[in-house]
Design an enzyme around this catalytic site. Sequence first.
Site, PDB file in Angstrom:
ATOM      1  N   HIS A  46     -83.377  14.381  76.075  1.00 27.54           N
ATOM      2  CA  HIS A  46     -81.340  14.382  75.977  1.00 27.54           C
ATOM      3  C   HIS A  46     -81.859  12.866  75.956  1.00 27.54           C
ATOM      4  O   HIS A  46     -82.611  12.172  76.305  1.00 27.54           O
ATOM      5  CB  HIS A  46     -80.887  14.859  77.551  1.00 27.54           C
ATOM      6  CG  HIS A  46     -79.548  14.255  78.465  1.00 27.54           C
ATOM      7  ND1 HIS A  46     -78.391  14.963  77.525  1.00 27.54           N
ATOM      8  CD2 HIS A  46     -79.524  13.337  78.667  1.00 27.54           C
ATOM      9  CE1 HIS A  46     -77.885  13.900  78.412  1.00 27.54           C
ATOM     10  NE2 HIS A  46     -78.505  12.785  79.010  1.00 27.54           N
ATOM     11  N   ASP A 125     -70.562  20.399  88.450  1.00 32.81           N
ATOM     12  CA  ASP A 125     -70.691  19.358  87.186  1.00 32.81           C
ATOM     13  C   ASP A 125     -69.943  18.851  86.686  1.00 32.81           C
ATOM     14  O   ASP A 125     -69.228  17.667  86.399  1.00 32.81           O
ATOM     15  CB  ASP A 125     -72.163  18.966  86.206  1.00 32.81           C
ATOM     16  CG  ASP A 125     -71.895  17.669  85.450  1.00 32.81           C
ATOM     17  OD1 ASP A 125     -72.152  16.729  86.376  1.00 32.81           O
ATOM     18  OD2 ASP A 125     -71.809  17.867  83.994  1.00 32.81           O
ATOM     19  N   ARG A 132     -65.355  12.022  89.632  1.00 33.27           N
ATOM     20  CA  ARG A 132     -65.693  10.103  88.979  1.00 33.27           C
ATOM     21  C   ARG A 132     -65.189   9.785  88.194  1.00 33.27           C
ATOM     22  O   ARG A 132     -65.230   8.300  88.340  1.00 33.27           O
ATOM     23  CB  ARG A 132     -67.387  10.663  88.500  1.00 33.27           C
ATOM     24  CG  ARG A 132     -67.735  11.386  89.906  1.00 33.27           C
ATOM     25  CD  ARG A 132     -69.558  12.091  89.295  1.00 33.27           C
ATOM     26  NE  ARG A 132     -70.591  10.803  88.422  1.00 33.27           N
ATOM     27  CZ  ARG A 132     -71.057  10.773  87.779  1.00 33.27           C
ATOM     28  NH1 ARG A 132     -71.703  11.709  86.894  1.00 33.27           N
ATOM     29  NH2 ARG A 132     -71.766  10.035  87.424  1.00 33.27           N
ATOM     30  N   SER A 147     -75.971  15.338  88.020  1.00 32.41           N
ATOM     31  CA  SER A 147     -75.430  15.269  86.908  1.00 32.41           C
ATOM     32  C   SER A 147     -76.575  15.741  84.689  1.00 32.41           C
ATOM     33  O   SER A 147     -76.686  16.521  84.708  1.00 32.41           O
ATOM     34  CB  SER A 147     -74.126  14.456  85.949  1.00 32.41           C
ATOM     35  OG  SER A 147     -73.297  14.660  85.263  1.00 32.41           O
ATOM     36  N   LYS A 151     -78.316  19.874  84.630  1.00 32.63           N
ATOM     37  CA  LYS A 151     -77.324  20.559  83.470  1.00 32.63           C
ATOM     38  C   LYS A 151     -79.274  21.300  82.463  1.00 32.63           C
ATOM     39  O   LYS A 151     -79.028  22.125  81.949  1.00 32.63           O
ATOM     40  CB  LYS A 151     -76.890  19.683  82.109  1.00 32.63           C
ATOM     41  CG  LYS A 151     -75.328  19.376  82.538  1.00 32.63           C
ATOM     42  CD  LYS A 151     -74.636  19.002  82.032  1.00 32.63           C
ATOM     43  CE  LYS A 151     -74.733  17.183  82.471  1.00 32.63           C
ATOM     44  NZ  LYS A 151     -73.751  16.099  81.695  1.00 32.63           N
TER      45      LYS A 151
END
Length: 394
Positions: A46, A125, A132, A147, A151
């Site tokens: 990621h 999320d 947010r 967050s 995932k």
Amino acid sequence: MAAFLMAVYFRGLSTAETFALTDAMVRSGDTIDLGGALGRRVVDKHSTGGVGDKTTLAVGPLVAACGVPFGKMSGRGLGHTGGTLDKLEAIPGFRVELTTDEFVAQVREIGLAIVGQTANLVPADKKLYALRDVTATVDNVSLIAASIMSKKIAGGADAIVLDVKVGDGAFMKTLADAQVLAEAMIDLGKHAGLEVVCVLTDMDQPLGCAVGNALEVREAAATLRGEGPADFSELVLDAAAHLLALSDLGVDHAEGRRRAEQAVADGSATAAYERWVRAQGGDPDEAALPSAAVVHEVQASRTGYVGRLAALPVGLAALHLGAGRREKDDAIDHAVGIVCRAKRGDAVAEGETLAEVHARDPRSAREAGAEVLAAYELVDEPPRARPIVLDTLG
């Protein structure tokens, strides 16, 4: 929930509280056990995102070519350029929406799948992120870490490499801030039984040369052939080496690096890329990618060295061309973007091409060209070299 987010923003969360939040977010929807379904250790990566960040497009096929299953659920971009899914959709016919069964089957059969996040994977999320955004509570390490990691945990990989960007074109502007975020995500991974390595990487200038969807797909494919820009090639090989070291192959980082380099050299990385694109309905021939109608050259105003190439103005120029989204439902022009021919430290002569702007019409090409030119700072002496990988944690 708005009040809760404001409280977290101003008071912070402890490590245990951050894990409790992450765990609750994971439990808000479905989870996938990729490793259990395949009987193998599955890896994922990621990135926190940046200008010209097409790393997944090259790392996935490279890792798969080395015999390690790679399964990833990605998102769309909101901001200067598209997300991984938008880049993949520049490939004619490419399907990013697979069912969970199709996703698992494809990772089993060809060793690689990159798909859109299913609707019921961490639904909390999506709601929290939207809230947010409107309550100005995005910039909080615990909320960012929860967050991202919720995932990753729900997505079913066993080991993850996190690429945390640092600098002008990144969410984290300083190395110290990036290290705090990296440590929070490593802690969350450990709590969930995952192995996590964080590489902190330079985003003071665009990554590689290409910024824009089809242009980045071309650059990722070139990198798998061993023809990519030096900084991007180095990051891809380093990330792949970490993923191979985290896999069930039983190799260390140095051996992982050697195998990744070999996969590029012998053509197996390109073969894995083409097999993957075809499996998801796409045409891997680069000639099939869309091309912009206008290519405008940005030229150096003087002789010297590139002292600075600011990432954010280049990203915003790409956004203004149509390569990204200002609003969630905006359409993306996959063909447009920027190719930075000169990067930090390069010597240039007056009139030499610094960058190319790929645009849909001459006017937008000229306007973006002015933005890109302003991102360059030319100096008399070459700046000190700076590596792409600034630090590694985990």
